[in-house]
Design a protein around this motif. Sequence first.
Motif, PDB file in Angstrom:
ATOM      1  N   ASP A 200      41.655  43.723  44.915  1.00  0.00           N
ATOM      2  CA  ASP A 200      42.446  42.206  44.732  1.00  0.00           C
ATOM      3  C   ASP A 200      43.046  42.141  46.319  1.00  0.00           C
ATOM      4  OD1 ASP A 200      41.872  42.374  42.118  1.00  0.00           O
ATOM      5  OD2 ASP A 200      43.550  43.071  41.558  1.00  0.00           O
ATOM      6  N   ARG A 204      42.069  39.135  48.742  1.00  0.00           N
ATOM      7  CA  ARG A 204      42.999  37.994  49.082  1.00  0.00           C
ATOM      8  C   ARG A 204      42.936  37.936  50.561  1.00  0.00           C
ATOM      9  NH1 ARG A 204      46.633  40.425  47.434  1.00  0.00           N
ATOM     10  NH2 ARG A 204      46.804  39.661  45.270  1.00  0.00           N
ATOM     11  N   CYS A 224      35.212  39.616  43.654  1.00  0.00           N
ATOM     12  CA  CYS A 224      35.545  41.019  43.102  1.00  0.00           C
ATOM     13  C   CYS A 224      35.197  41.002  41.807  1.00  0.00           C
ATOM     14  CB  CYS A 224      37.068  40.575  43.227  1.00  0.00           C
ATOM     15  SG  CYS A 224      38.066  42.720  43.128  1.00  0.00           S
ATOM     16  N   ARG A 229      39.163  42.329  35.574  1.00  0.00           N
ATOM     17  CA  ARG A 229      38.490  40.840  35.756  1.00  0.00           C
ATOM     18  C   ARG A 229      37.810  40.675  34.140  1.00  0.00           C
ATOM     19  NH1 ARG A 229      38.860  38.483  40.806  1.00  0.00           N
ATOM     20  NH2 ARG A 229      40.386  39.749  41.987  1.00  0.00           N
TER      21      ARG A 229
END
Length: 413
Positions: A200, A204, A224, A229
């Motif tokens: 993550d 980002r 990702c 998820r």
Amino acid sequence: MSAKDQLKQLAQGVEIIVGTPGRVEDFVKTGKLDLGRVRFFVMDEVDALLSQGHFNLLRDLYKRMPQEDPAGRRLQVVVCSATLHSPDVTKLAETIMYHPAWVDLKGMDSVPDTVHHAVVRIDPTRDTSRPSDARWWHQVPAYARTDDVHARDNIKPQRQSKEDLSEGVKRLKYKYLLAAIDQHQMDQAIIFCRTKLDCDNVERFLQTEGGGAKAMVNGYTCVCVHSDRRVPERRENLQKFKDGEARFLICTDVAARGIDVKGIPYVINFTMPDEKQNYVHRIGRVGRADRMGLAISFVATVPEKVWYHKCPARGKGCHNTRLVEQGGCTIWYDEPNLLSEVQAHIGVVIPELDESMAVPHHEYDGKVVYGEARDKNKQQYAGHAALLAPSVAELTSLEHSAQTSYLQLLTSL
């Protein structure tokens, strides 16, 4: 499929059940699933199941199955794994299998000729990427967020405590990531991270570095894939990567299993894998179909403190940064030692790159284009399919025997 729909199918009667360990255990414990007539117990990707802490669960499920049927035929147990000879898999086989036969389609782990792989040392004590500041890692942008392992350690760049240097490694890896991408003008790559949180954070960072998720043109488009998820999102992200809408696929070892994308030119190991067998599994994503590939691994020169969750929540909402031996959820990660284990495992010394990330042409067989078919006039070798042909033939024969036995079992019931 929802649990409700699965229970409806079970109530109608089924011959084969496929499920995750957790869901199967839940149905068994609540009396929804009876294992009293099971004749075949198959565990796929068993090394991943064991690394997730499912050894006792798999053993308990096995104990609920009849070891012999009324005709005296034993329960058939099959385990499949990309890292078949790992200690954990061997231990499971010795625990629940009766005189197991090992079918090895890979042989000893080795790196194909089509894969160039190298390591880059991450040294926060004397980095030379910016000569004006030997330790510029504290100047990394705020959006280069790390895992918060050192959130309470009052990190100060001017010191060189163990904690300061550990945080330095985490921050430096972002800069080296950009350097590798830019140097090789990577248009497609898989980036392997150790944890879902790292995935993550890298996602980002790249999105922000490229101008943000809503930028009309983002030079670092990425997606990702990991177990936190939702399934529809994972499928959509993988498809974006396959279609070229996203340049980079960021994932963990577990999430990457089963992913098959052709022609990938680059792999970046943001963190060295916990298990040496996974190194070959990771870099094997490139160099397929006789196309050249490059795998770059970041290796910290100092220990890095990382999460190693043993808590019941498996990390969700956990902020216990004490070491495992102190009742916490962190360990000191030793990448130089992991690198040594990998090199001993594959029997080669992996070449090193400097901070420029440039691969010297003389290291290999001349200049190559990663992602393109290699020049066969420079180096000939037996094709991968030819090497595997005898093992595949053996597997085909075993599969035919297993299917025949299953049909005979059905007719005898």
